[in-house]
Motif scaffolding. Structure first.
Motif, mmCIF file in Angstrom:
data_model
loop_
_atom_site.group_PDB
_atom_site.id
_atom_site.type_symbol
_atom_site.label_atom_id
_atom_site.label_comp_id
_atom_site.label_asym_id
_atom_site.label_seq_id
_atom_site.Cartn_x
_atom_site.Cartn_y
_atom_site.Cartn_z
ATOM 1 N N ARG A 71 -29.444 -62.383 -20.438
ATOM 2 C CA ARG A 71 -28.255 -62.212 -19.592
ATOM 3 C C ARG A 71 -27.284 -61.252 -20.253
ATOM 4 N N ALA A 76 -23.546 -69.959 -29.025
ATOM 5 C CA ALA A 76 -23.817 -71.273 -28.457
ATOM 6 C C ALA A 76 -22.819 -71.581 -27.352
ATOM 7 N N GLU A 77 -23.282 -72.364 -26.386
ATOM 8 C CA GLU A 77 -22.431 -72.947 -25.353
ATOM 9 C C GLU A 77 -22.749 -74.438 -25.277
ATOM 10 N N SER A 119 -31.169 -66.180 -24.138
ATOM 11 C CA SER A 119 -30.624 -67.529 -24.099
ATOM 12 C C SER A 119 -31.725 -68.543 -23.845
ATOM 13 N N ILE A 120 -31.639 -69.661 -24.536
ATOM 14 C CA ILE A 120 -32.476 -70.824 -24.249
ATOM 15 C C ILE A 120 -31.546 -71.975 -23.903
ATOM 16 N N GLN A 121 -31.626 -72.432 -22.666
ATOM 17 C CA GLN A 121 -30.802 -73.569 -22.235
ATOM 18 C C GLN A 121 -31.648 -74.822 -22.198
ATOM 19 N N ASP A 122 -31.154 -75.847 -22.846
ATOM 20 C CA ASP A 122 -31.830 -77.138 -22.840
ATOM 21 C C ASP A 122 -31.663 -77.757 -21.460
ATOM 22 N N SER A 157 -26.721 -74.537 -24.685
ATOM 23 C CA SER A 157 -27.501 -73.305 -24.690
ATOM 24 C C SER A 157 -27.293 -72.594 -26.015
ATOM 25 N N ARG A 164 -35.367 -70.106 -20.272
ATOM 26 C CA ARG A 164 -35.292 -68.970 -21.193
ATOM 27 C C ARG A 164 -35.020 -67.728 -20.366
ATOM 28 N N PHE A 185 -36.951 -76.186 -20.850
ATOM 29 C CA PHE A 185 -35.986 -75.211 -21.342
ATOM 30 C C PHE A 185 -36.031 -73.962 -20.464
ATOM 31 N N PHE A 237 -28.089 -68.748 -28.219
ATOM 32 C CA PHE A 237 -28.209 -67.328 -27.911
ATOM 33 C C PHE A 237 -28.544 -66.524 -29.165
ATOM 34 N N PRO A 247 -22.009 -65.729 -24.901
ATOM 35 C CA PRO A 247 -21.719 -67.167 -24.846
ATOM 36 C C PRO A 247 -20.221 -67.422 -24.830
#
Length: 313
Positions: free
Chosen positions: A30, A160-161, A116-119, A103, A27, A25, A105, A34
Motif C-alpha cells: 500500500r 506498526a498499526e 503490510s501483513i495484517q493479522d 498490522s 498481505r 493474514f 510493515f 502506518p
C-alpha cells in the motif's frame, strides 16, 4: 501461556490471504504509511548483533505500546520477527483484557510502497499474554535481496498499526412476530363527476389510523389518464412494521375488481404512503359498460394486515 507469535513466510506483490495454524493474514502493498508507529534504521547490519530491539513507547487506542524487532528471528533463524508489546501493564486494572487487530510493515524503498501483513485474528492481551507478533514476518534472503527494496544502503523502515476493539455496539433481541391484525375499510366515493380537487382523503380506520388517498384525475405523470390511490397513516409508525396491503376498486356488477397488492411490505416512520399512481385508467373507470362507476359512485376497499417484531434492546 499462549505463544506471542504467528508463523508467516514468503512474499507476493499481489494482495493475498495466507492461512496458518494460528490464523489468516492479509498481505498487501500500500501507499499509505502506518498510522501509529514508524522505525527507520540507518545501519541494519549493526543491529544484527542484538537478539531483540525494543522501541520507545507510543500511543494507540488509549494504551501504551512498544514495537519489538528480532533482526535474526525469535524462534526460527533466517527470518525477521516482529511483535507488539503492551506497556505499562502494572498500571492496568486487575483482570484487564484488551482485544486488538494489528498490522506490521516494511518499506519498499524502490517502489515507494509499504509491504503490510495484517493479522486477520483478534488478539487478546491480558496479564498472561502481553505480546503478540509474527515470527516469520520476512525471511532474511528476501529482505536482503536488493531487487525487493527493503534494505537499501543498509537502511530500512519498519512500522506498526494497532486498533483496539471497544464494546460500543448496540444489540437487539427479536423474540417473535406478533399475530397479524387485519383491518378493513370501504369507502364509497359519490358524485365522482363533481370531484374537482386534486386529492381526497378517506376517514381514518384501525388502531394505526390508516386512510386512503384518491387522486380522481391522477397524480404526477398519471394526470389525465389514470386515477391514483395510496394508503398512508397519520400517526407515527413503529419500526420493523410489516404490512400486507390490498387496495381495490370494486366492480359493482361482476367480480372483475381492479386491485393492487404489496405483501410483507416494510413501512417505517419515514414512509409517507404506499400505492400506485396508475392504479386504473380513467377510460375504464368511466365506461358505463364496465361496472366500476355506477350512479356516479365508485367503491374503494382497503385491507391492511399488520405484523411487527416484538424485540428488546
Amino acid at each position: 501461556m499462549d505463544s506471542p507469535f504467528s508463523d508467516q513466510s514468503g512474499i507476493s506483490r499481489d494482495m493475498e490471504l495466507k492461512k496458518s495454524a494460528e490464523g489468516t493474514f492479509l498481505r498487501v502493498f500500500r501507499d499509505v504509511p502506518p498510522s501509529h508507529y514508524l522505525l527507520k534504521i540507518q545501519s541494519f547490519s549493526s543491529l544484527k548483533i542484538f537478539k531483540k530491539f525494543v522501541s520507545q513507547k507510543f500511543d494507540a487506542g488509549d494504551y501504551k505500546w512498544k514495537f519489538c524487532l528480532y533482526p535474526n528471528g525469535d524462534k526460527l533463524e533466517g527470518h525477521i520477527s516482529v511483535c507488539l508489546e503492551l506497556s505499562e501493564v502494572d498500571s492496568l486494572p486487575t483482570g484487564f483484557e484488551i482485544n486488538v487487530i494489528m498490522s506490521f510493515f516494511v518499506f519498499d524503498q524502490l517502489r515507494d510502497k509499504y509491504f503490510s501483513i495484517q493479522d486477520g485474528s483478534v488478539r487478546r492481551y491480558h496479564s498472561m499474554v502481553t505480546e503478540w507478533g509474527i515470527s516469520e514476518f520476512l525471511d532474511l534472503e528476501t529482505f536482503h535481496d536488493p531487487s525487493n527494496g527493503f534494505l537499501v544502503n543498509d537502511t530500512c523502515v519498519f512500522g506498526a498499526e494497532v486498533f483496539v476493539l471497544k464494546n460500543t455496539f448496540k444489540g437487539e433481541f427479536l423474540s417473535k412476530m406478533n399475530a397479524p391484525l387485519t383491518q378493513f375499510h370501504t369507502w364509497v366515493v359519490e358524485n365522482f363527476a363533481d370531484l374537482k380537487d386534486e386529492r381526497y382523503i378517506s376517514e381514518s380506520f384501525g388502531p394505526h389510523r390508516w386512510n386512503v388517498t384518491l387522486y380522481p384525475n391522477g397524480h404526477q405523470h398519471a394526470k389525465g389518464k389514470f386515477i391514483s390511490i395510496y394508503l398512508s397513516s397519520d400517526q407515527f409508525l413503529k419500526p420493523n412494521l410489516f404490512v400486507d396491503i390490498l387496495l381495490r376498486v370494486k366492480n359493482q356488477r361482476t367480480d372483475s375488481h381492479v386491485e393492487k397488492k404489496a405483501l410483507n411490505h416494510m413501512l417505517s416512520p419515514n414512509d409517507t404512503a404506499w400505492g400506485c399512481s396508475n392504479f386504473m385508467s380513467l377510460d375504464t373507470l368511466k365506461d358505463p359498460k364496465q361496472g366500476y362507476l355506477v350512479n356516479d359512485s365508485c367503491i374503494i376497499e382497503a385491507e391492511v394486515k399488520v405484523r411487527f417484531w416484538e424485540y428488546t434492546v
